[in-house]
Design a protein around this motif. Structure first.
Motif, PDB file in Angstrom:
ATOM      1  N   PRO A 145       0.857  -1.049   0.022  1.00 18.53           N
ATOM      2  CA  PRO A 145      -0.028   0.077   0.266  1.00 18.53           C
ATOM      3  C   PRO A 145       0.877   1.245   0.072  1.00 18.53           C
ATOM      4  CG  PRO A 145      -0.956  -1.671   1.652  1.00 18.53           C
ATOM      5  CD  PRO A 145       0.316  -2.191   0.850  1.00 18.53           C
ATOM      6  N   THR A 146       2.017   1.289   0.677  1.00 18.27           N
ATOM      7  CA  THR A 146       2.901   2.335   0.730  1.00 18.27           C
ATOM      8  C   THR A 146       3.549   2.930  -0.644  1.00 18.27           C
ATOM      9  OG1 THR A 146       3.488   1.861   2.938  1.00 18.27           O
ATOM     10  CG2 THR A 146       5.035   3.442   1.611  1.00 18.27           C
ATOM     11  N   ASN A 147       4.006   1.677  -1.359  1.00 15.27           N
ATOM     12  CA  ASN A 147       4.235   2.061  -2.790  1.00 15.27           C
ATOM     13  C   ASN A 147       3.254   2.492  -3.725  1.00 15.27           C
ATOM     14  OD1 ASN A 147       6.884   1.380  -2.084  1.00 15.27           O
ATOM     15  ND2 ASN A 147       6.718  -0.980  -2.765  1.00 15.27           N
ATOM     16  N   ASN A 148       1.986   1.824  -3.792  1.00 15.11           N
ATOM     17  CA  ASN A 148       0.786   2.461  -4.240  1.00 15.11           C
ATOM     18  C   ASN A 148       0.663   3.872  -4.166  1.00 15.11           C
ATOM     19  OD1 ASN A 148      -0.048   0.182  -6.194  1.00 15.11           O
ATOM     20  ND2 ASN A 148       0.098  -0.881  -4.422  1.00 15.11           N
ATOM     21  N   VAL A 149       0.562   4.207  -2.881  1.00 15.13           N
ATOM     22  CA  VAL A 149       0.212   5.605  -2.600  1.00 15.13           C
ATOM     23  C   VAL A 149       1.181   6.572  -2.970  1.00 15.13           C
ATOM     24  CG1 VAL A 149       0.058   7.415  -0.896  1.00 15.13           C
ATOM     25  CG2 VAL A 149      -1.168   5.225  -0.573  1.00 15.13           C
ATOM     26  N   ARG A 150       2.489   6.188  -3.090  1.00 18.32           N
ATOM     27  CA  ARG A 150       3.785   6.891  -3.371  1.00 18.32           C
ATOM     28  C   ARG A 150       3.405   6.908  -4.755  1.00 18.32           C
ATOM     29  NH1 ARG A 150       8.641   4.534   0.682  1.00 18.32           N
ATOM     30  NH2 ARG A 150       7.993   5.663   2.412  1.00 18.32           N
ATOM     31  N   ASN A 151       3.257   5.847  -5.728  1.00 21.94           N
ATOM     32  CA  ASN A 151       3.605   5.940  -7.090  1.00 21.94           C
ATOM     33  C   ASN A 151       2.173   6.759  -7.538  1.00 21.94           C
ATOM     34  OD1 ASN A 151       5.811   4.335  -7.158  1.00 21.94           O
ATOM     35  ND2 ASN A 151       4.857   2.521  -7.159  1.00 21.94           N
ATOM     36  N   VAL A 152       1.142   6.627  -7.247  1.00 20.18           N
ATOM     37  CA  VAL A 152      -0.084   7.218  -7.513  1.00 20.18           C
ATOM     38  C   VAL A 152       0.010   8.795  -7.220  1.00 20.18           C
ATOM     39  CG1 VAL A 152      -2.682   7.698  -7.149  1.00 20.18           C
ATOM     40  CG2 VAL A 152      -1.745   5.266  -7.303  1.00 20.18           C
ATOM     41  N   ALA A 153       0.752   8.974  -6.195  1.00 23.01           N
ATOM     42  CA  ALA A 153       1.042  10.694  -5.902  1.00 23.01           C
ATOM     43  C   ALA A 153       1.955  11.206  -6.736  1.00 23.01           C
ATOM     44  CB  ALA A 153       1.455  10.618  -4.426  1.00 23.01           C
ATOM     45  N   GLU A 154       3.044  10.353  -7.170  1.00 24.89           N
ATOM     46  CA  GLU A 154       3.732  10.872  -8.201  1.00 24.89           C
ATOM     47  C   GLU A 154       3.169  11.034  -9.468  1.00 24.89           C
ATOM     48  OE1 GLU A 154       8.197   9.916 -10.181  1.00 24.89           O
ATOM     49  OE2 GLU A 154       7.399   8.495  -8.486  1.00 24.89           O
ATOM     50  N   ALA A 155       2.382  10.199  -9.937  1.00 24.00           N
ATOM     51  CA  ALA A 155       1.551  10.270 -11.175  1.00 24.00           C
ATOM     52  C   ALA A 155       0.550  11.286 -11.449  1.00 24.00           C
ATOM     53  CB  ALA A 155       1.043   8.692 -11.501  1.00 24.00           C
ATOM     54  N   LYS A 156       0.066  11.657 -10.401  1.00 25.25           N
ATOM     55  CA  LYS A 156      -0.918  12.577 -10.444  1.00 25.25           C
ATOM     56  C   LYS A 156      -0.225  14.186  -9.548  1.00 25.25           C
ATOM     57  CE  LYS A 156      -5.004  10.038  -9.101  1.00 25.25           C
ATOM     58  NZ  LYS A 156      -5.933  10.578  -9.736  1.00 25.25           N
ATOM     59  N   GLY A 157       1.048  14.139  -9.512  1.00 24.67           N
ATOM     60  CA  GLY A 157       1.824  15.552  -9.293  1.00 24.67           C
ATOM     61  C   GLY A 157       1.085  16.002  -7.966  1.00 24.67           C
ATOM     62  N   LYS A 158       0.989  14.774  -7.062  1.00 21.06           N
ATOM     63  CA  LYS A 158       0.450  15.443  -5.753  1.00 21.06           C
ATOM     64  C   LYS A 158       1.596  14.901  -4.703  1.00 21.06           C
ATOM     65  CE  LYS A 158      -4.449  14.945  -6.390  1.00 21.06           C
ATOM     66  NZ  LYS A 158      -5.640  14.322  -5.722  1.00 21.06           N
ATOM     67  N   SER A 159       1.297  15.229  -3.234  1.00 17.82           N
ATOM     68  CA  SER A 159       1.872  14.767  -2.105  1.00 17.82           C
ATOM     69  C   SER A 159       1.345  13.575  -1.701  1.00 17.82           C
ATOM     70  CB  SER A 159       2.155  15.749  -0.981  1.00 17.82           C
ATOM     71  OG  SER A 159       2.458  15.137   0.214  1.00 17.82           O
ATOM     72  N   PRO A 160       1.865  12.551  -1.200  1.00 18.23           N
ATOM     73  CA  PRO A 160       1.281  11.486  -0.611  1.00 18.23           C
ATOM     74  C   PRO A 160       0.098  11.752   0.638  1.00 18.23           C
ATOM     75  CG  PRO A 160       3.536  10.856  -0.647  1.00 18.23           C
ATOM     76  CD  PRO A 160       3.315  12.222  -1.197  1.00 18.23           C
ATOM     77  N   ARG A 161       0.538  12.975   0.973  1.00 14.13           N
ATOM     78  CA  ARG A 161      -0.648  13.563   2.086  1.00 14.13           C
ATOM     79  C   ARG A 161      -1.923  14.081   1.471  1.00 14.13           C
ATOM     80  NH1 ARG A 161       1.061  13.937   7.118  1.00 14.13           N
ATOM     81  NH2 ARG A 161      -0.262  15.538   7.607  1.00 14.13           N
ATOM     82  N   ASP A 162      -1.799  14.099   0.241  1.00 14.42           N
ATOM     83  CA  ASP A 162      -2.991  14.790  -0.600  1.00 14.42           C
ATOM     84  C   ASP A 162      -3.943  13.485  -1.066  1.00 14.42           C
ATOM     85  OD1 ASP A 162      -2.516  17.368   0.041  1.00 14.42           O
ATOM     86  OD2 ASP A 162      -0.802  17.559  -1.683  1.00 14.42           O
ATOM     87  N   ILE A 163      -3.150  12.350  -1.166  1.00 19.22           N
ATOM     88  CA  ILE A 163      -3.936  11.182  -1.748  1.00 19.22           C
ATOM     89  C   ILE A 163      -5.063  10.667  -1.042  1.00 19.22           C
ATOM     90  CG2 ILE A 163      -3.579   8.929  -2.582  1.00 19.22           C
ATOM     91  CD1 ILE A 163      -2.350  10.793  -4.559  1.00 19.22           C
ATOM     92  N   VAL A 164      -6.185  10.469  -1.504  1.00 17.08           N
ATOM     93  CA  VAL A 164      -7.465   9.897  -0.660  1.00 17.08           C
ATOM     94  C   VAL A 164      -7.660   8.848  -1.202  1.00 17.08           C
ATOM     95  CG1 VAL A 164      -9.943  10.584  -0.361  1.00 17.08           C
ATOM     96  CG2 VAL A 164      -8.416  12.436  -0.488  1.00 17.08           C
ATOM     97  N   VAL A 165      -7.998   8.030  -0.177  1.00 21.56           N
ATOM     98  CA  VAL A 165      -8.185   6.403  -0.536  1.00 21.56           C
ATOM     99  C   VAL A 165      -9.381   6.012   0.299  1.00 21.56           C
ATOM    100  CG1 VAL A 165      -7.235   4.137  -0.374  1.00 21.56           C
ATOM    101  CG2 VAL A 165      -5.623   5.893  -0.251  1.00 21.56           C
ATOM    102  N   TYR A 166     -10.259   5.439  -0.532  1.00 23.39           N
ATOM    103  CA  TYR A 166     -11.339   4.816   0.027  1.00 23.39           C
ATOM    104  C   TYR A 166     -11.254   3.468   0.358  1.00 23.39           C
ATOM    105  CZ  TYR A 166     -14.841   8.727  -0.320  1.00 23.39           C
ATOM    106  OH  TYR A 166     -15.356  10.119  -0.158  1.00 23.39           O
TER     107      TYR A 166
END
Length: 326
Positions: A145-166
């Protein structure tokens, strides 16, 4: 696959079905009666399905798993004319949500060419990860899950702290939730019903949802995959046997429990339609609203061939509509 492909006219026929299901369920919102709400949705859907120009077979229905009223697997639906199609249907996705008056209950169905939808069989549950088109290349269900958050954040140009997961609020997700929070993500827990959040996550613009993660129903996964084929976005899934007996049943039935399934594995067809109508207001749709004279519904209709999403608000006369009498 056999017969001719479903045409674009089917899309608006299907929304009539989900509207009927939503209105049937809405009379029971907040009354604490899951079975009555589900039965209302099933009755409404079945009545309108009989008038739809298609030769459909339900390959994914609700009922066997939890003994709910059902549109059962193998049931023939439609008026017998038109295209031969597979039908995946959840008359009330989020029965408990409707009973408790909580967000994200919807009536939803999907159709695709005959023989192109994944049949869950004994596979009641699957692990899922869903995101939008801008991060579809970045997800990996076998990664942490950590890697997925980081990779999605990078792809979206966001910080991991801005990633919203349901994530569905279940004990089995305690470890997932803890790791997502440790990675900095904002975790929103959903009590039931992961189809609407999955569609919203895939769309990207419907709600501030970057990811849906965790274990939920396999039928719901196939319906979500149908929507993702229409909208774009990315989905990966793996069957999730609850115990060794489940695993053996799946293996004996010919399923590869270690295979990573994408939306294109779950729905092979290229002519896919999805309709959903809100029962209670949530991330995807507004719920049914009643006035002294009308029931007001909000729906979306999706078509894979064109990538079209239509949002439809309809007013149904209490006096004239057979869907809402009684």
């Amino acid at each position: 696959m056999s017969g001719r492909a479903p045409d674009r006219n089917l899309a608006l026929e299907l929304v009539r079905v989900t509207e009927a299901g939503a209105i049937g369920a809405a009379r029971w919102v907040g009354r604490g009666e899951k079975e009555s709400a589900d039965q209302g949705a099933v009755d409404g859907m079945r009545a309108v399905l009989a008038t739809v120009s298609m030769n459909g077979v339900v390959v994914i229905g609700e009922g066997e798993k939890d003994e709910a009223p059902m549109l059962y697997n193998g049931e023939h639906v439609g008026d017998g004319t038109g295209a031969e199609v597979d039908v995946a249907v959840d008359p009330l996705e989020g029965t408990r949500l409707a009973a408790l008056g909580q967000p994200n209950a919807i009536a939803v169905m999907a159709v695709a060419e005959r023989g192109t939808m994944f049949f869950p069989g004994a596979a009641f549950y699957m692990n899922k990860i869903v995101t939008g088109a801008d991060a579809a290349h970045a997800i990996d269900i076998n990664a942490s899950p950590t890697n997925n958050v980081r990779n999605v954040a990078e792809a979206k140009g966001k910080s991991p702290r801005d990633i919203v997961v349901y994530v569905l609020e279940r004990e089995r997700h305690d470890g997932l939730i803890a790791e997502l929070r440790a990675a900095g993500a904002q975790v929103h827990l959903i009590r039931d019903g992961d189809v609407a959040p999955a569609i919203a996550a895939a769309h990207g613009g419907l709600a501030a949802i970057d990811l849906l993660m965790g274990i939920g129903g396999t039928p719901e996964g196939v319906i979500a995959a149908s929507a993702i084929k229409c909208l774009g976005g990315g989905m990966q899934a793996k069957l999730w046997p609850r115990h060794d007996e489940d695993r053996q049943k799946l293996v004996d039935a010919g399923y590869d429990v270690d295979k990573v399934l994408t939306d294109r594995d779950l729905v092979v067809g290229e002519d896919v339609f999805v309709a959903a109508t809100g029962v209670t207001t949530g991330a995807l749709l507004r719920g049914v609203r009643f006035t002294p004279t009308h029931a007001i519904t909000e729906s979306i209709v999706l078509r894979s061939r064109t990538g079209t999403m239509r949002r439809i608000e309809a007013e149904h006369s209490l006096e004239k509509s057979h869907l809402i009498r009684g």
